[in-house]
Scaffold this motif. Structure first.
Motif, PDB file in Angstrom:
ATOM      1  N   GLY A   1     -73.601  51.552 -12.912  1.00 33.61           N
ATOM      2  CA  GLY A   1     -74.760  51.948 -13.700  1.00 33.61           C
ATOM      3  C   GLY A   1     -75.989  51.099 -13.440  1.00 33.61           C
ATOM      4  N   TYR A   2     -75.863  50.129 -12.546  1.00 32.45           N
ATOM      5  CA  TYR A   2     -76.943  49.170 -12.299  1.00 32.45           C
ATOM      6  C   TYR A   2     -77.474  49.269 -10.882  1.00 32.45           C
ATOM      7  CZ  TYR A   2     -75.649  46.831 -16.630  1.00 32.45           C
ATOM      8  OH  TYR A   2     -75.407  46.529 -17.944  1.00 32.45           O
ATOM      9  N   SER A   3     -78.788  49.269 -10.766  1.00 30.51           N
ATOM     10  CA  SER A   3     -79.404  49.032  -9.473  1.00 30.51           C
ATOM     11  C   SER A   3     -79.431  47.527  -9.247  1.00 30.51           C
ATOM     12  CB  SER A   3     -80.826  49.596  -9.441  1.00 30.51           C
ATOM     13  OG  SER A   3     -80.799  50.995  -9.471  1.00 30.51           O
ATOM     14  N   MET A   4     -79.316  47.136  -8.003  1.00 30.93           N
ATOM     15  CA  MET A   4     -79.186  45.722  -7.665  1.00 30.93           C
ATOM     16  C   MET A   4     -80.275  45.312  -6.679  1.00 30.93           C
ATOM     17  SD  MET A   4     -76.551  44.875  -9.421  1.00 30.93           S
ATOM     18  CE  MET A   4     -76.274  43.238  -8.761  1.00 30.93           C
ATOM     19  N   GLY A   5     -80.691  44.066  -6.811  1.00 28.55           N
ATOM     20  CA  GLY A   5     -81.728  43.564  -5.912  1.00 28.55           C
ATOM     21  C   GLY A   5     -81.433  42.157  -5.443  1.00 28.55           C
ATOM     22  N   TRP A   6     -82.033  41.800  -4.332  1.00 35.57           N
ATOM     23  CA  TRP A   6     -82.042  40.430  -3.834  1.00 35.57           C
ATOM     24  C   TRP A   6     -83.491  39.951  -3.790  1.00 35.57           C
ATOM     25  CZ3 TRP A   6     -78.025  37.226  -3.006  1.00 35.57           C
ATOM     26  CH2 TRP A   6     -76.756  37.791  -2.865  1.00 35.57           C
ATOM     27  N   PHE A   7     -83.681  38.746  -4.284  1.00 27.20           N
ATOM     28  CA  PHE A   7     -84.993  38.112  -4.276  1.00 27.20           C
ATOM     29  C   PHE A   7     -84.839  36.723  -3.662  1.00 27.20           C
ATOM     30  CE2 PHE A   7     -87.548  40.958  -6.946  1.00 27.20           C
ATOM     31  CZ  PHE A   7     -86.544  41.775  -7.447  1.00 27.20           C
ATOM     32  N   ARG A   8     -85.944  36.117  -3.304  1.00 28.86           N
ATOM     33  CA  ARG A   8     -85.895  34.754  -2.790  1.00 28.86           C
ATOM     34  C   ARG A   8     -87.094  33.968  -3.282  1.00 28.86           C
ATOM     35  NH1 ARG A   8     -86.921  36.123   3.647  1.00 28.86           N
ATOM     36  NH2 ARG A   8     -89.146  36.631   3.483  1.00 28.86           N
ATOM     37  N   GLN A   9     -86.897  32.664  -3.314  1.00 26.48           N
ATOM     38  CA  GLN A   9     -87.978  31.785  -3.748  1.00 26.48           C
ATOM     39  C   GLN A   9     -87.963  30.522  -2.924  1.00 26.48           C
ATOM     40  OE1 GLN A   9     -87.984  30.944  -7.955  1.00 26.48           O
ATOM     41  NE2 GLN A   9     -90.173  30.447  -7.929  1.00 26.48           N
ATOM     42  N   ALA A  10     -89.041  30.315  -2.196  1.00 28.83           N
ATOM     43  CA  ALA A  10     -89.216  29.107  -1.405  1.00 28.83           C
ATOM     44  C   ALA A  10     -89.912  28.046  -2.265  1.00 28.83           C
ATOM     45  CB  ALA A  10     -90.048  29.404  -0.161  1.00 28.83           C
ATOM     46  N   PRO A  11     -89.779  26.770  -1.914  1.00 30.57           N
ATOM     47  CA  PRO A  11     -90.429  25.713  -2.697  1.00 30.57           C
ATOM     48  C   PRO A  11     -91.927  25.940  -2.822  1.00 30.57           C
ATOM     49  CG  PRO A  11     -88.869  24.771  -1.165  1.00 30.57           C
ATOM     50  CD  PRO A  11     -88.955  26.228  -0.830  1.00 30.57           C
ATOM     51  N   GLY A  12     -92.428  25.884  -4.054  1.00 33.66           N
ATOM     52  CA  GLY A  12     -93.853  26.043  -4.281  1.00 33.66           C
ATOM     53  C   GLY A  12     -94.347  27.472  -4.232  1.00 33.66           C
ATOM     54  N   ALA A  13     -93.442  28.419  -4.038  1.00 28.70           N
ATOM     55  CA  ALA A  13     -93.846  29.822  -3.940  1.00 28.70           C
ATOM     56  C   ALA A  13     -93.288  30.623  -5.110  1.00 28.70           C
ATOM     57  CB  ALA A  13     -93.341  30.414  -2.625  1.00 28.70           C
ATOM     58  N   GLU A  14     -93.842  31.804  -5.309  1.00 28.79           N
ATOM     59  CA  GLU A  14     -93.333  32.696  -6.345  1.00 28.79           C
ATOM     60  C   GLU A  14     -92.075  33.401  -5.840  1.00 28.79           C
ATOM     61  OE1 GLU A  14     -97.531  33.852  -8.596  1.00 28.79           O
ATOM     62  OE2 GLU A  14     -96.376  35.390  -7.555  1.00 28.79           O
ATOM     63  N   ARG A  15     -91.303  33.891  -6.788  1.00 25.88           N
ATOM     64  CA  ARG A  15     -90.115  34.654  -6.421  1.00 25.88           C
ATOM     65  C   ARG A  15     -90.554  35.948  -5.744  1.00 25.88           C
ATOM     66  NH1 ARG A  15     -85.099  34.452 -10.434  1.00 25.88           N
ATOM     67  NH2 ARG A  15     -85.702  32.273 -10.123  1.00 25.88           N
ATOM     68  N   GLU A  16     -89.894  36.269  -4.634  1.00 24.22           N
ATOM     69  CA  GLU A  16     -90.310  37.367  -3.773  1.00 24.22           C
ATOM     70  C   GLU A  16     -89.184  38.392  -3.624  1.00 24.22           C
ATOM     71  OE1 GLU A  16     -92.409  37.409   0.569  1.00 24.22           O
ATOM     72  OE2 GLU A  16     -90.513  36.324   0.460  1.00 24.22           O
ATOM     73  N   PHE A  17     -89.534  39.664  -3.717  1.00 21.58           N
ATOM     74  CA  PHE A  17     -88.581  40.742  -3.484  1.00 21.58           C
ATOM     75  C   PHE A  17     -88.128  40.741  -2.027  1.00 21.58           C
ATOM     76  CE2 PHE A  17     -86.606  44.777  -3.580  1.00 21.58           C
ATOM     77  CZ  PHE A  17     -87.045  45.491  -2.478  1.00 21.58           C
ATOM     78  N   VAL A  18     -86.830  40.945  -1.811  1.00 24.99           N
ATOM     79  CA  VAL A  18     -86.288  41.036  -0.454  1.00 24.99           C
ATOM     80  C   VAL A  18     -85.716  42.425  -0.197  1.00 24.99           C
ATOM     81  CG1 VAL A  18     -84.567  40.146   1.151  1.00 24.99           C
ATOM     82  CG2 VAL A  18     -85.771  38.571  -0.389  1.00 24.99           C
ATOM     83  N   ALA A  19     -84.816  42.883  -1.076  1.00 21.18           N
ATOM     84  CA  ALA A  19     -84.168  44.172  -0.866  1.00 21.18           C
ATOM     85  C   ALA A  19     -83.579  44.655  -2.185  1.00 21.18           C
ATOM     86  CB  ALA A  19     -83.078  44.070   0.195  1.00 21.18           C
ATOM     87  N   ALA A  20     -83.422  45.972  -2.282  1.00 22.60           N
ATOM     88  CA  ALA A  20     -82.803  46.551  -3.473  1.00 22.60           C
ATOM     89  C   ALA A  20     -82.030  47.793  -3.080  1.00 22.60           C
ATOM     90  CB  ALA A  20     -83.860  46.893  -4.521  1.00 22.60           C
ATOM     91  N   ILE A  21     -81.051  48.137  -3.933  1.00 19.68           N
ATOM     92  CA  ILE A  21     -80.210  49.290  -3.658  1.00 19.68           C
ATOM     93  C   ILE A  21     -79.952  50.029  -4.961  1.00 19.68           C
ATOM     94  CG2 ILE A  21     -78.069  47.943  -3.899  1.00 19.68           C
ATOM     95  CD1 ILE A  21     -76.971  49.640  -1.523  1.00 19.68           C
ATOM     96  N   SER A  22     -79.910  51.345  -4.878  1.00 19.29           N
ATOM     97  CA  SER A  22     -79.712  52.172  -6.066  1.00 19.29           C
ATOM     98  C   SER A  22     -78.290  52.066  -6.580  1.00 19.29           C
ATOM     99  CB  SER A  22     -80.032  53.632  -5.735  1.00 19.29           C
ATOM    100  OG  SER A  22     -79.166  54.099  -4.721  1.00 19.29           O
ATOM    101  N   TRP A  23     -78.063  52.647  -7.744  1.00 17.38           N
ATOM    102  CA  TRP A  23     -76.762  52.458  -8.397  1.00 17.38           C
ATOM    103  C   TRP A  23     -75.584  53.025  -7.632  1.00 17.38           C
ATOM    104  CZ3 TRP A  23     -77.519  55.588 -13.595  1.00 17.38           C
ATOM    105  CH2 TRP A  23     -77.822  56.912 -13.307  1.00 17.38           C
TER     106      TRP A  23
END
Length: 124
Positions: A31-53
């Motif tokens: 029932g959940y869509s899932m995502g991967w994000f990343r955050q480098a030092p000093g940077a904002e969290r960034e979207f990488v990839a997502a997949i539907s349920w």
């Protein structure tokens, strides 16, 4: 409540590959869509990839298209991120996230649940 645990991070040379995995403890993972994000030092969290349920739709950050691939196994309640041709600029803490709903989402504020993150370091 959804608990997410990432694994598979590490140190790799530029051009190498890593496979991240996220295990979810939830009754209705499909029932959940899932995502991967990343955050480098000093940077904002960034979207990488997502997949539907059900895994029929994916979305990627432009800079990782053709190099990264997201997949899920609803029976095992896992979502993976295969990362190939890694570059030093891919170095970051990578987070798995979940949101109840059908479509892959790229905005971090949409996601309800987050893992603790796994470090990926790419050396030049």
């Amino acid at each position: 409540q959804v608990q997410l645990v990432e694994s598979g991070g590490g140190l790799v040379q530029a051009g190498g590959s890593l496979r991240l995995s996220c295990a979810a403890s939830v009754r209705t993972f499909s029932g959940y869509s899932m995502g991967w994000f990343r955050q480098a030092p000093g940077a904002e969290r960034e979207f990488v990839a997502a997949i539907s349920w059900i895994g029929d739709s994916t979305s990627y950050l432009d800079s990782v298209k053709g190099r990264f691939s997201i997949s899920r196994d609803n029976a095992k309640k896992t979502v993976d991120l295969q990362m190939n041709s890694l570059k030093p600029e891919d170095t970051a803490v990578y987070y798995c996230a979940a949101v109840f709903g059908r479509n892959p989402e790229s905005k971090p504020g949409v996601y309800t649940y987050w893992g603790q993150g796994t470090q990926v370091t790419v050396s030049s």
